[in-house]
Write an enzyme that holds these catalytic residues in place. Structure first.
Site, PDB file in Angstrom:
ATOM      1  N   GLU A 189     -29.056 -45.114  13.635  1.00  0.00           N
ATOM      2  CA  GLU A 189     -27.930 -44.848  14.545  1.00  0.00           C
ATOM      3  C   GLU A 189     -28.293 -43.952  15.730  1.00  0.00           C
ATOM      4  O   GLU A 189     -27.866 -42.788  15.801  1.00  0.00           O
ATOM      5  CB  GLU A 189     -26.779 -44.206  13.771  1.00  0.00           C
ATOM      6  CG  GLU A 189     -26.179 -45.119  12.724  1.00  0.00           C
ATOM      7  CD  GLU A 189     -24.962 -44.518  12.040  1.00  0.00           C
ATOM      8  OE1 GLU A 189     -24.866 -43.288  11.969  1.00  0.00           O
ATOM      9  OE2 GLU A 189     -24.114 -45.291  11.570  1.00  0.00           O
ATOM     10  N   GLU A 382     -25.458 -51.482   7.659  1.00  0.00           N
ATOM     11  CA  GLU A 382     -24.488 -50.620   6.962  1.00  0.00           C
ATOM     12  C   GLU A 382     -23.099 -51.197   7.154  1.00  0.00           C
ATOM     13  O   GLU A 382     -22.730 -51.587   8.267  1.00  0.00           O
ATOM     14  CB  GLU A 382     -24.486 -49.187   7.520  1.00  0.00           C
ATOM     15  CG  GLU A 382     -25.676 -48.371   7.149  1.00  0.00           C
ATOM     16  CD  GLU A 382     -25.568 -46.922   7.616  1.00  0.00           C
ATOM     17  OE1 GLU A 382     -24.439 -46.391   7.650  1.00  0.00           O
ATOM     18  OE2 GLU A 382     -26.604 -46.352   7.967  1.00  0.00           O
TER      19      GLU A 382
HETATM   20  C1  BGP Z   1     -23.407 -43.702   8.883  1.00  0.00           C
HETATM   21  C2  BGP Z   1     -24.705 -43.080   8.412  1.00  0.00           C
HETATM   22  C3  BGP Z   1     -24.913 -43.052   6.948  1.00  0.00           C
HETATM   23  C4  BGP Z   1     -23.671 -42.988   6.099  1.00  0.00           C
HETATM   24  C5  BGP Z   1     -22.470 -43.686   6.701  1.00  0.00           C
HETATM   25  C6  BGP Z   1     -21.149 -43.432   6.010  1.00  0.00           C
HETATM   26  O1  BGP Z   1     -23.019 -43.185  10.109  1.00  0.00           O
HETATM   27  O2  BGP Z   1     -25.822 -43.770   8.945  1.00  0.00           O
HETATM   28  O3  BGP Z   1     -25.892 -42.082   6.679  1.00  0.00           O
HETATM   29  O4  BGP Z   1     -23.473 -41.844   5.409  1.00  0.00           O
HETATM   30  O5  BGP Z   1     -22.315 -43.418   8.054  1.00  0.00           O
HETATM   31  O6  BGP Z   1     -20.629 -42.212   6.397  1.00  0.00           O
HETATM   32  P1  BGP Z   1     -20.076 -41.170   5.351  1.00  0.00           P
HETATM   33  O7  BGP Z   1     -21.168 -40.939   4.388  1.00  0.00           O
HETATM   34  O8  BGP Z   1     -19.755 -39.977   6.124  1.00  0.00           O
HETATM   35  O9  BGP Z   1     -18.889 -41.812   4.752  1.00  0.00           O
END
Ligand code: BGP
Length: 482
Positions: A189, A382
């Protein structure tokens, strides 16, 4: 019903900092994320999360770490349980597994001349275990995690010195693993630094002489140069590998048909896509340079950066997608704290418990938009539903998660029918792990439940959720049984 192509890469995604644990074993050094403390919900001010780690908060933990609860250090204990976890991924039928490498496990402070052999061996063992089951690793070289010393000495990616240190690390990874890892992503990201500079870039903005946006874009400039140099090296020594760049995709809708709202969406989209423009087309788009001028964003560009960017363009475009955003032309109108940008509430969408607007059709829209624009293969690395799960009789009845994923996969199918070239799908947190926003275990995404709470209590035993069996059928039927 859409027929997914043979060889479609079904799998799941994780990141070392949030999953691995073993923070003081195998010669691993400290990362800046090892110093992010868990703040219980009742003590959070204004939904305070990890995107606002201030110098003060960091220093407090740094001086007295024993007094804080530091969940990133524990992750979900992949370090000790990787064989068991990989066997579970294989049971679901994974074709690919997205993971990242901890820089501090390979170069504990970032400055060493030689890599830590024990760290190298750990990932060799993991890749061998994956190949045993025919699972391809998809490796993110850096998923937020920087050696701590580089934050303290250099203010992280604000310093151009990071490029040299990072290249030493990425060249080591390529030399070492090029025959075991075919799919790579350089940075997780890229755009996240604009909202979470400490988490993403190991940078405390208060320590910079630059204003907030200048400091962030300066750090990003160094990352983009480092990424292009890494890609160039990959081409030289491992031309059989595929390397991608990744953004958090921010698909935005205008609040109304007022042109001012549409213009705000356009600007947001140009900034979001600029990271693809730079990594896939090899140049800073004029719209971004204009945005810099208008917003007093001043950068010190690295000598020769234009040629470097041109010579290091990627093979595919990866992105995360959880939600869509609603934007107004009036910057004061932003009610709902999203993950990475503020968003208004979309009255047409349901939201998850954290206010993220669930939008499967938005995924089809975004896939089409990105493919129309870049004509490069896409990879959804993701996606998923964070939820509070309850373990009952050794399982979790997570029909809400199945529903979310099913609807997103259906829209993926439609997008592919529209002509989009999509390499694969790795839902986030395929096994429960520490969340990025709150450094907690309460917000879970997995097909596999991990028995651990926000304080590290629990056995860390693994349990198959209902979604585990559902996803297994999806993969076996290559997306036909949803
Ligand atoms: C993205 C990241 C991840 C992950 C995901 C979910 O932005 O790349 O590392 O954690 O978000 O977010 P969260 O864990 O805050 O729910």
């Amino acid at each position: 019903m859409y027929q997914f192509p043979e060889g479609f890469l079904w799998g799941g995604a994780t990141a070392s900092a949030q999953y691995e644990g073993g923070f003081d074993e195998g010669g691993r050094g400290r990362s800046q994320l090892d110093y992010i403390d868990f703040i219980p919900p009742q003590q959070r001010v204004d939904d305070q999360c990890t995107d606002d780690v201030s110098d003060k908060r960091f220093q407090a933990v740094r001086k007295d770490e024993a007094s804080y609860n530091l969940p990133y250090r524990r992750g979900a204990d992949f370090y000790h349980r990787y064989k068991e976890d990989i066997a579970l991924f294989a049971e679901m039928g994974f074709k690919v597994f997205r993971m990242s490498i901890s820089w501090a496990r390979i170069f504990p402070t970032g400055y060493e001349d030689r890599p830590n052999e024990e760290g190298l061996k750990f990932y060799h063992d993991v890749f061998d275990e994956l190949h045993k089951y025919g699972i391809e690793p998809l490796v993110t070289m850096i998923h937020y995690e920087n050696p701590l010393a580089l934050t303290e000495d250099l203010n992280g990616w604000e310093s151009p010195e990071m490029i040299r240190l990072f290249l030493k690390y990425t060249k080591t990874l390529i030399d070492e693993y090029k025959d075991k890892v075919k799919y790579w992503i350089v940075f997780n990201e890229l755009n996240a630094t604009l909202c979470t500079p400490f988490v993403s870039s190991g940078m405390l903005v208060e320590r910079s002489e630059k204003n907030f946006l200048s400091a962030c874009h300066q750090a990003l400039h160094h990352q983009l140069v480092a990424s292009a140099l890494t890609v160039r090296y990959m081409r030289e020594v491992a031309p059989h590998c595929m390397v991608g760049s990744m953004i958090a995709r921010l698909e935005c809708y205008a609040e109304t048909c007022d042109p001012a709202d549409e213009l705000a969406v356009l600007t947001e989209d140009q900034i979001n896509c600029s990271f693809y423009d730079i990594t896939a087309r090899g140049y800073y788009p004029k719209s971004l340079l204009n945005y810099f001028d208008k917003n007093d964003i001043r950068l010190d560009f690295v000598d020769g950066y234009e040629e470097i960017l041109k010579a290091g363009t990627v093979d595919y475009l990866a992105f995360s997608y959880y939600m869509t955003y609603v934007i107004s032309g009036d910057p004061k109108r932003a009610e709902n704290p999203g993950n990475l940008v503020k968003s208004l509430k979309n009255p047409y969408l349901k939201q998850n418990e954290w206010g993220w607007g669930i939008d499967p059709a938005g995924l089809r829209i975004t896939l089409n938009r990105l493919y129309d624009k870049y004509r490069l293969p896409l990879f959804i690395v993701e996606n998923g539903l964070g939820a509070v799960d309850r373990l009952e009789d050794g399982t979790v009845h997570d029909d809400y998660r199945i529903d979310y994923l099913r609807r997103h996969i259906m829209e993926m199918g439609k997008a592919m029918e529209d002509g989009v070239e999509l390499l694969g799908y790795t839902p986030w947190g395929c096994i429960d792990l520490c969340s990025a926003s709150f450094a907690d275990m309460t917000k879970r995404y997995g097909f596999i439940y991990v028995d651990a709470d926000d304080y590290g209590n629990g056995t860390y035993d693994r349990y198959r959720k209902d979604s585990f069996y559902w996803y297994q059928k999806v993969i076996i039927s290559n997306g036909e049984v949803l």
